[in-house]
Scaffold this motif. Structure first.
Motif, PDB file in Angstrom:
ATOM      1  N   MET A  11       0.843  -1.202   0.000  1.00  0.00           N
ATOM      2  CA  MET A  11       0.000   0.000   0.000  1.00  0.00           C
ATOM      3  C   MET A  11       0.873   1.245   0.000  1.00  0.00           C
ATOM      4  SD  MET A  11      -2.845  -1.075   2.786  1.00  0.00           S
ATOM      5  CE  MET A  11      -3.768   0.430   2.567  1.00  0.00           C
ATOM      6  N   TYR A  12       0.327   2.322  -0.494  1.00  0.00           N
ATOM      7  CA  TYR A  12       1.038   3.597  -0.451  1.00  0.00           C
ATOM      8  C   TYR A  12       0.063   4.649   0.049  1.00  0.00           C
ATOM      9  CZ  TYR A  12       3.517   7.787  -1.761  1.00  0.00           C
ATOM     10  OH  TYR A  12       4.129   8.988  -1.727  1.00  0.00           O
ATOM     11  N   ALA A  13       0.353   5.226   1.185  1.00  0.00           N
ATOM     12  CA  ALA A  13      -0.494   6.268   1.753  1.00  0.00           C
ATOM     13  C   ALA A  13       0.348   7.098   2.708  1.00  0.00           C
ATOM     14  CB  ALA A  13      -1.684   5.659   2.496  1.00  0.00           C
ATOM     15  N   ASP A  14      -0.088   8.302   2.947  1.00  0.00           N
ATOM     16  CA  ASP A  14       0.581   9.109   3.953  1.00  0.00           C
ATOM     17  C   ASP A  14      -0.011   8.776   5.317  1.00  0.00           C
ATOM     18  OD1 ASP A  14      -1.873  10.222   3.589  1.00  0.00           O
ATOM     19  OD2 ASP A  14      -1.185  12.286   3.540  1.00  0.00           O
ATOM     20  N   ILE A  15       0.545   9.348   6.343  1.00  0.00           N
ATOM     21  CA  ILE A  15       0.115   9.018   7.698  1.00  0.00           C
ATOM     22  C   ILE A  15      -1.337   9.431   7.940  1.00  0.00           C
ATOM     23  CG2 ILE A  15       0.943  11.142   8.781  1.00  0.00           C
ATOM     24  CD1 ILE A  15       1.138   7.597  10.256  1.00  0.00           C
ATOM     25  N   PHE A  16      -1.780  10.494   7.290  1.00  0.00           N
ATOM     26  CA  PHE A  16      -3.159  10.935   7.488  1.00  0.00           C
ATOM     27  C   PHE A  16      -4.155   9.967   6.850  1.00  0.00           C
ATOM     28  CE2 PHE A  16      -0.664  14.911   7.635  1.00  0.00           C
ATOM     29  CZ  PHE A  16      -0.877  15.195   8.983  1.00  0.00           C
ATOM     30  N   GLY A  17      -3.762   9.338   5.774  1.00  0.00           N
ATOM     31  CA  GLY A  17      -4.624   8.347   5.151  1.00  0.00           C
ATOM     32  C   GLY A  17      -4.746   7.077   5.969  1.00  0.00           C
ATOM     33  N   THR A  18      -3.686   6.737   6.694  1.00  0.00           N
ATOM     34  CA  THR A  18      -3.739   5.517   7.487  1.00  0.00           C
ATOM     35  C   THR A  18      -4.468   5.711   8.812  1.00  0.00           C
ATOM     36  OG1 THR A  18      -1.581   5.993   8.448  1.00  0.00           O
ATOM     37  CG2 THR A  18      -1.624   4.593   6.500  1.00  0.00           C
ATOM     38  N   ILE A  19      -4.639   6.939   9.237  1.00  0.00           N
ATOM     39  CA  ILE A  19      -5.348   7.180  10.499  1.00  0.00           C
ATOM     40  C   ILE A  19      -6.784   6.691  10.410  1.00  0.00           C
ATOM     41  CG2 ILE A  19      -6.254   8.997  12.010  1.00  0.00           C
ATOM     42  CD1 ILE A  19      -3.618  10.479  11.573  1.00  0.00           C
ATOM     43  N   LEU A  20      -7.435   6.922   9.279  1.00  0.00           N
ATOM     44  CA  LEU A  20      -8.811   6.458   9.111  1.00  0.00           C
ATOM     45  C   LEU A  20      -8.889   4.937   9.116  1.00  0.00           C
ATOM     46  CD1 LEU A  20      -9.942   8.971   6.373  1.00  0.00           C
ATOM     47  CD2 LEU A  20     -10.473   9.037   8.812  1.00  0.00           C
ATOM     48  N   ILE A  21      -7.930   4.294   8.457  1.00  0.00           N
ATOM     49  CA  ILE A  21      -7.898   2.835   8.447  1.00  0.00           C
ATOM     50  C   ILE A  21      -7.632   2.306   9.854  1.00  0.00           C
ATOM     51  CG2 ILE A  21      -6.710   0.810   7.519  1.00  0.00           C
ATOM     52  CD1 ILE A  21      -6.076   2.545   5.035  1.00  0.00           C
ATOM     53  N   ALA A  22      -6.702   2.947  10.558  1.00  0.00           N
ATOM     54  CA  ALA A  22      -6.378   2.525  11.916  1.00  0.00           C
ATOM     55  C   ALA A  22      -7.574   2.682  12.842  1.00  0.00           C
ATOM     56  CB  ALA A  22      -5.194   3.330  12.441  1.00  0.00           C
ATOM     57  N   GLU A  23      -8.302   3.758  12.689  1.00  0.00           N
ATOM     58  CA  GLU A  23      -9.491   3.973  13.511  1.00  0.00           C
ATOM     59  C   GLU A  23     -10.526   2.877  13.265  1.00  0.00           C
ATOM     60  OE1 GLU A  23     -12.550   7.596  14.604  1.00  0.00           O
ATOM     61  OE2 GLU A  23     -11.491   7.631  12.695  1.00  0.00           O
ATOM     62  N   ALA A  24     -10.700   2.488  12.015  1.00  0.00           N
ATOM     63  CA  ALA A  24     -11.653   1.419  11.693  1.00  0.00           C
ATOM     64  C   ALA A  24     -11.178   0.081  12.251  1.00  0.00           C
ATOM     65  CB  ALA A  24     -11.843   1.330  10.188  1.00  0.00           C
ATOM     66  N   LEU A  25      -9.876  -0.187  12.153  1.00  0.00           N
ATOM     67  CA  LEU A  25      -9.348  -1.435  12.699  1.00  0.00           C
ATOM     68  C   LEU A  25      -9.514  -1.492  14.215  1.00  0.00           C
ATOM     69  CD1 LEU A  25      -6.100  -1.843  10.578  1.00  0.00           C
ATOM     70  CD2 LEU A  25      -8.146  -3.260  10.470  1.00  0.00           C
ATOM     71  N   LEU A  26      -9.256  -0.379  14.882  1.00  0.00           N
ATOM     72  CA  LEU A  26      -9.439  -0.344  16.340  1.00  0.00           C
ATOM     73  C   LEU A  26     -10.903  -0.525  16.723  1.00  0.00           C
ATOM     74  CD1 LEU A  26      -6.955   2.478  17.396  1.00  0.00           C
ATOM     75  CD2 LEU A  26      -6.824   0.049  17.978  1.00  0.00           C
ATOM     76  N   ALA A  27     -11.810   0.035  15.936  1.00  0.00           N
ATOM     77  CA  ALA A  27     -13.235  -0.115  16.217  1.00  0.00           C
ATOM     78  C   ALA A  27     -13.680  -1.565  16.055  1.00  0.00           C
ATOM     79  CB  ALA A  27     -14.046   0.791  15.292  1.00  0.00           C
ATOM     80  N   LYS A  28     -13.007  -2.310  15.181  1.00  0.00           N
ATOM     81  CA  LYS A  28     -13.334  -3.727  14.975  1.00  0.00           C
ATOM     82  C   LYS A  28     -12.708  -4.628  16.032  1.00  0.00           C
ATOM     83  CE  LYS A  28     -15.716  -3.543  11.160  1.00  0.00           C
ATOM     84  NZ  LYS A  28     -17.068  -4.030  11.038  1.00  0.00           N
ATOM     85  N   GLY A  29     -11.863  -4.059  16.899  1.00  0.00           N
ATOM     86  CA  GLY A  29     -11.276  -4.843  17.988  1.00  0.00           C
ATOM     87  C   GLY A  29      -9.859  -5.311  17.756  1.00  0.00           C
ATOM     88  N   THR A  30      -9.193  -4.760  16.756  1.00  0.00           N
ATOM     89  CA  THR A  30      -7.809  -5.126  16.494  1.00  0.00           C
ATOM     90  C   THR A  30      -6.913  -4.562  17.592  1.00  0.00           C
ATOM     91  OG1 THR A  30      -8.318  -4.965  14.138  1.00  0.00           O
ATOM     92  CG2 THR A  30      -6.010  -5.094  14.737  1.00  0.00           C
ATOM     93  N   LEU A  31      -5.901  -5.315  17.971  1.00  0.00           N
ATOM     94  CA  LEU A  31      -4.985  -4.866  19.016  1.00  0.00           C
ATOM     95  C   LEU A  31      -4.203  -3.633  18.562  1.00  0.00           C
ATOM     96  CD1 LEU A  31      -3.570  -8.310  20.137  1.00  0.00           C
ATOM     97  CD2 LEU A  31      -5.281  -6.923  21.295  1.00  0.00           C
ATOM     98  N   LEU A  32      -3.865  -2.784  19.497  1.00  0.00           N
ATOM     99  CA  LEU A  32      -3.175  -1.532  19.188  1.00  0.00           C
ATOM    100  C   LEU A  32      -1.810  -1.776  18.553  1.00  0.00           C
ATOM    101  CD1 LEU A  32      -3.178   1.543  19.318  1.00  0.00           C
ATOM    102  CD2 LEU A  32      -2.234   1.357  21.628  1.00  0.00           C
ATOM    103  N   GLY A  33      -1.076  -2.766  19.018  1.00  0.00           N
ATOM    104  CA  GLY A  33       0.232  -3.067  18.447  1.00  0.00           C
ATOM    105  C   GLY A  33       0.153  -3.463  16.986  1.00  0.00           C
ATOM    106  N   VAL A  34      -0.872  -4.219  16.640  1.00  0.00           N
ATOM    107  CA  VAL A  34      -1.064  -4.626  15.248  1.00  0.00           C
ATOM    108  C   VAL A  34      -1.386  -3.418  14.384  1.00  0.00           C
ATOM    109  CG1 VAL A  34      -2.498  -6.019  13.715  1.00  0.00           C
ATOM    110  CG2 VAL A  34      -1.805  -6.935  15.925  1.00  0.00           C
TER     111      VAL A  34
END
Length: 61
Positions: A11-34
């Motif tokens: 994947m290619y994205a800047d840090i701001f683009g990954t924040i939205l993905i990270a927020e969705a992953l955390l909402a689904k219950g993914t561990l913070l380290g992952v």
């Protein structure tokens, strides 16, 4: 964590683009380290970034 890092490399994205993905992953219950390893892989280990760096930084011959 290794799978998250491997999934983030193509994947290619800047840090701001990954924040939205990270927020969705955390909402689904993914561990913070992952989520953090995924974010770092996307922003620093992305394949397009490596290609650009390889062209910009020549190896000593």
């Amino acid at each position: 964590m290794i799978a998250a890092a491997i999934a983030g490399v193509p994947m290619y994205a800047d840090i701001f683009g990954t924040i939205l993905i990270a927020e969705a992953l955390l909402a689904k219950g993914t561990l913070l380290g992952v989520v953090l390893s995924f974010m770092m892989a996307v922003t620093t280990l992305s394949l397009p970034s490596m290609i650009m760096l390889r062209k910009a930084v020549k190896s000593p011959e």
